[in-house]
Design an enzyme around this catalytic site. Structure first.
Site, PDB file in Angstrom:
ATOM      1  N   ARG A  63       0.821  -1.231   0.000  1.00 37.98           N
ATOM      2  CA  ARG A  63       0.000   0.000   0.000  1.00 37.98           C
ATOM      3  C   ARG A  63       0.848   1.272   0.000  1.00 37.98           C
ATOM      4  NH1 ARG A  63      -2.189  -3.780  -1.154  1.00 37.98           N
ATOM      5  NH2 ARG A  63      -3.878  -4.828  -0.090  1.00 37.98           N
ATOM      6  N   SER A 106     -10.406   0.391   4.572  1.00 44.42           N
ATOM      7  CA  SER A 106      -9.778   0.003   5.843  1.00 44.42           C
ATOM      8  C   SER A 106      -9.128   1.227   6.483  1.00 44.42           C
ATOM      9  CB  SER A 106      -8.701  -1.046   5.609  1.00 44.42           C
ATOM     10  OG  SER A 106      -9.298  -2.212   5.082  1.00 44.42           O
ATOM     11  N   GLU A 165      -4.236   3.495   7.752  1.00 48.78           N
ATOM     12  CA  GLU A 165      -3.962   3.202   6.327  1.00 48.78           C
ATOM     13  C   GLU A 165      -4.575   4.295   5.453  1.00 48.78           C
ATOM     14  OE1 GLU A 165      -4.168  -0.871   4.982  1.00 48.78           O
ATOM     15  OE2 GLU A 165      -5.330  -0.274   3.234  1.00 48.78           O
TER      16      GLU A 165
END
Ligand SMILES: Cc1cc2nc3c(=O)[nH]c(=O)nc-3n(C[C@H](O)[C@H](O)[C@H](O)COP(=O)(O)OP(=O)(O)OC[C@H]3O[C@@H](n4cnc5c(N)ncnc54)[C@H](O)[C@@H]3O)c2cc1C
Length: 340
Positions: free
Chosen positions: A198, A254, A326
């Site tokens: 990510r 998320s 995140e």
């Protein structure tokens, strides 16, 4: 009380372009032909439906109008913030200073080069990834099925190195074409992105690593010929999995990264926080790593921050584990009253 990841002012946009004496941009005057909106609510451009006004917001559909908007921002010395699908962002209630660019569009053609069993697909960054992924399955080209149902644009997925079902964007990328703040397009090999989980240089919090004001305009994906029916079945499976496991309300995906060896959602659920809410948002009763907006129009970014902090404190007190965010914070957090 510190967050595990602090909201930073306009992290997505190159603060490096700022003059130290820079003031908010009320006096900047965009030319009419750019169709730049003033004081446009960013909540209209984020999947969370949260976010205050952008001083200026441009919606270029193609690279020519993107270049023109960038040239104006450069001339007016405005900081830049880039939004794709807005599906991984929490935007401050105080909005975004400078120029915000919303780079998404539906009808921009892809280019296909077939080399035997290999397909090279050049996709404009403003296209929605899920629609491109399903279209690839319909063509009988494998590699992108994991992205069916994933919100956001191709450009946002490249910047974030988005992933699901054990695959991530970098696995398919051959090269990436970006436009710098000078308006010039450059194509780089996939290694240039320095992708990991990510993360790419394009969303690096380290100014030495991040190429300021650089926008993905297209990506070339490497795909392979495969069985069309099997790919379509897989696409349906992925879409059904999302429907079953992820909330339908507005959200930003998320909230926390999974700590090594465990799941953020599990830790939050075990702390009894499913359904915990502040103001117009709550931890999803369906999946504890999602915060959902249950009061569209009333929910505030500070509500989200309060829930994030409560989850971090509660999980740390129970397990000693620190949860890192995140999602990405954009906009002007200096003008927002503390969530204390
Ligand atoms: C319900 C839900 C489920 C999700 N599931 C997943 C999942 O399974 N896996 C996953 O990885 N993510 C998931 N996400 C998060 C998000 O969808 C992905 O990270 C997505 O790839 C972000 O794309 P975007 O276009 O919305 O980017 P945005 O949220 O708009 O932006 C994200 C970052 O990319 C930058 N950016 C956007 N476009 C460009 C561009 N053209 N050039 C340069 N930088 C750009 C922005 O400045 C920002 O730094 C989910 C989100 C939701 C709401």
């Amino acid at each position: 009380m510190a967050y595990e990841t602090e909201p930073a002012r306009s992290r997505a946009g190159g603060e490096e372009t700022l003059d130290p004496a820079w003031e908010p941009t009320a006096d900047a005057n965009p030319p009419d032909e750019l169709q730049i909106l003033r004081d446009e609510p960013v909540s209209r451009y984020t999947s969370f439906r949260i976010g205050g006004p952008a001083d200026f917001l441009a919606r270029p559909a193609d690279t020519a109008s993107l270049g023109a908007a960038l040239a104006w921002a450069r001339e007016a010395r405005l900081p830049l913030t880039i939004i794709g699908g807005g599906s991984n962002l929490i935007c401050s209630d105080a909005g975004v200073r400078g120029l915000t660019i919303s780079f998404r569009a539906m009808r921009v053609p892809v280019e296909v080069v077939e080399e035997g069993e290999t397909i090279l697909l050049r996709v404009p960054a403003q296209r929605m990834l899920s629609a491109v992924a399903r279209w690839c399955c319909e063509q009988g080209w494998s590699g992108l099925d994991w992205a069916v149902g994933l919100p956001g644009t191709v450009g946002g997925a490249v910047a974030n190195n988005a992933g699901a079902h054990g695959t991530e964007m970098i696995d398919n990328i051959a090269s990436v074409t970006v436009m710098g703040p000078d308006g010039i397009e450059r194509t780089h090999d996939r290694a240039w992105l320095r992708a990991r989980y990510r993360h790419t240089v394009l969303r690096s919090p380290d100014p030495a690593e991040r190429p300021a004001g650089t926008i993905v305009v297209a990506v070339t994906l490497r795909l392979a010929r495969d069985d069309r029916d099997a790919l379509l079945a897989l696409a349906d499976e992925h879409a059904a999995w999302r429907k079953e496991h992820q909330p339908r309300q507005p959200c930003a995906g998320s909230i926390f990264k999974n700590p090594p060896g465990t799941y953020a959602g599990l830790l939050i659920e075990q702390a009894g926080l499913k359904g915990y809410g502040v103001g117009g948002v709550q931890i999803s009763p369906l999946h504890a790593n999602f915060i959902v907006n249950i009061g569209v129009g009333k929910a505030r970014a500070t509500d989200v921050l309060a829930v994030i902090r409560h989850a971090q404190e509660t999980v740390r007190a129970r397990t000693g584990i620190g949860l890192e965010t995140e999602v990405e914070f954009i906009g002007d957090w200096e003008r927002v009253p503390s969530a204390e």
